[in-house]
Design an enzyme around this catalytic site. Sequence first.
Site, PDB file in Angstrom:
ATOM      1  CB  ALA A  61      -0.838  -0.053   1.301  1.00  0.00           C
ATOM      2  N   GLY A 100       0.779  -5.614   0.458  1.00  0.00           N
ATOM      3  CA  GLY A 100      -0.557  -5.323  -0.699  1.00  0.00           C
ATOM      4  C   GLY A 100       0.344  -5.848  -2.071  1.00  0.00           C
ATOM      5  CD  GLU A 103      -3.323  -8.455   1.920  1.00  0.00           C
ATOM      6  OE1 GLU A 103      -3.888  -8.373   2.549  1.00  0.00           O
ATOM      7  OE2 GLU A 103      -2.413  -7.119   1.762  1.00  0.00           O
ATOM      8  CD  GLU A 123       0.070  -6.052   4.922  1.00  0.00           C
ATOM      9  OE1 GLU A 123      -0.104  -6.291   4.113  1.00  0.00           O
ATOM     10  OE2 GLU A 123       0.632  -6.765   5.393  1.00  0.00           O
TER      11      GLU A 123
END
Length: 719
Positions: A61, A100, A103, A123
């Site tokens: 992110a 992310g 992910e 995270e």
Amino acid sequence: MAQYSRVSGSVGLITLQNPPVNALSAAVRQGIVDAVKRALSEPEVKSVVICGQNGAFCGGADVREFGKTITGPPLIPMIHTIEAATKPVVAAIEGFALGGGLELALGCHYRILHSKAKVGLPEVTLGLLPAAGGSQRLPRLIGVPAALELITTGRHVTAAEALKLGIVDEITDQNTVNAAVKFALGVAGKPLDARRISTYSCSCPPDVDALFEEAMEKVRKRARGAIAPVACVQAVRAAATLPYSQGMEREKELMATLFTSGQARALQYCFFAERAVSRWSVPSGARWDTSKPRPVHKAAVIGLGTMGRGITVALAQAGLSVIAVESDEKQLVAAKNAVAGMLERGAKRRGIAPALDKVSYTQSLQSIADADLVIEAVFEDMALKKKIFKQLSAVCRPGTFLCTNTSGLDIDQFASQTRQPELVVGMHFFAPAHVMKLLEVVYGSRSSPQSVATAMELGKKIGKVSVAVGNCRGFVGNRMLKPYLEQAFFLLEEGATPEFVDQVLEEFGFAMGVFRVSDLSGLDVSWRVRKADGLAKLDPKTGQPVRIQQGRRYSPLGDLLCEQGRFGQKTGRGWYQYDKPGSQVAKSDPWLHRFLEEYRAQHGLVARRIDQHEVLERCLYALINEGFRVLEDGIAAGPEDIDVIYVLGYGWPRHRGGPMFYAGMVGLTRVLEKLEHYHQAQPHVPSLQPCGLLRRLVASGSPPIHKWRDVIKKLHSQL
């Protein structure tokens, strides 16, 4: 953004473009959505490869978007679209796939990883959890135990381990995109049902409840009050016990709780603060972007005690040639063996050859004549260090940087012994020096901008977070520690026990309380400093310890223990007792409790009940107050510098952001009021008198921490 092209005739290549880490900003997410839609709609395209530009897949992110209104396509539906695609999608991972980024890769049907790349879900280190399906897909892919460990620690995984765990399908040491394109051509047209991780059942051991109870107990103990690791366990439990769609809902609920938490704000503040301190400035006007460092290829370390050995290892591991100097032959032999052992263990952990050939050993200072930079790490004694700096100035060639590892002595005095005082700076490492991330770079009144820049750059090269600080007694960290320690001693005089004070501080989040730390480092170390300062003395009339010295309240408790030969773990007795000298298991000591009772009776002190709030307020607010004085005096450029020093060097719990951030979270008005209250009760303790800068900040409406520098600048301009 993301660039789309077609390669090898039938492969759609999507390249993420958002330097430096290809973070998933709104523009990048929109680019991926558009490119995937195009690739799936073009009949000529039979398979898709997603990669990142400049040797990096994706760092996750975009943290710059945190706290702002999210725009652009959301991440979860985008990943679901990729996973549901009817054409195989291959992730070509170079550099890293983190958060992310991983992910996104888990949403692809296949993953090809470069042999030097790393993956992970970090995270939790920002007070969050993997909330784009990471907590649900990873356990389904690699099993619950492995996923729990990776998600709750946030650690990065090497390519070899990622392959072994089953996170990736192949690793390559060739061009990763070429390998992925070749792979994509080979899987075109093959069924994809078995490649969609969200459809996998989560393989669990039969005693799933016991597994999660054990994991939760372990995580709570390690987290020391941090809530994100606990939420990560709950999210993985949802993956193990619920269908995927319900697990995603649980992931979303848990993330919503974390996202707005004070802990997430604190951890994200730490993330940015560690980057901010590299943009250093000093009162003379020298700055990081106007001061050019000189390259350092060969360094020398003088003194091979505990610190000198660690510094030698840190330099050698970074590829520098090191001349290690120790005048005592027996110490030199012991150091040589110790350094070799540390280098071999470190190399084994990283899977590389140990840098044994980088270090040469000598008893002679003459051998360092051609060093670019010297770090003095001898015993903490002003006369000895001044003598060594005089010798270094005579032996080293002109232009050699002369650094000291002193933890708090005046570096201007060392500089005064040299022919080029502008080349003298402090490089204060923290033990163990090859492990601890913090380096205080201390500039003296005559240190040149290039000297500061060179020390800061060297710190970065050896893997440290370097913070530039001014020259005063104790610099930043140890100067602030003094009032914290004083208050802990005073609390014992007034009725507390070492066990209670330590318990309160450990529940706050410190790895070890103040008295356990004292036993670990040795009570005799600070006793020697107090004696040098003329503090540890008896009243000549009564023969009793003096409790008011130089007009200030003073606690002689530490001195009295040292006189009994109680130096801590090394002697098996200190604030606690140990089974034998060198043991690390602290046990309550009935002798010490009797000693405290007798001490109070002797000095007419009546023990009273002290609660946990008083322990925290007196210890932490005294430390914070000194932090404001450090800022007021210009010793640290901003609150971020102090907070990085305390989080990385002194065990301040990261999820509380550092002492200055914590003051802002508690409320500056509350800190001021409590300091006034305690100073009124203890007028002979000047460290409790609220600092002028704190008063000014409160008078200015208690601005947020990122605006404190404006108030500090205004204060300095008026001075």
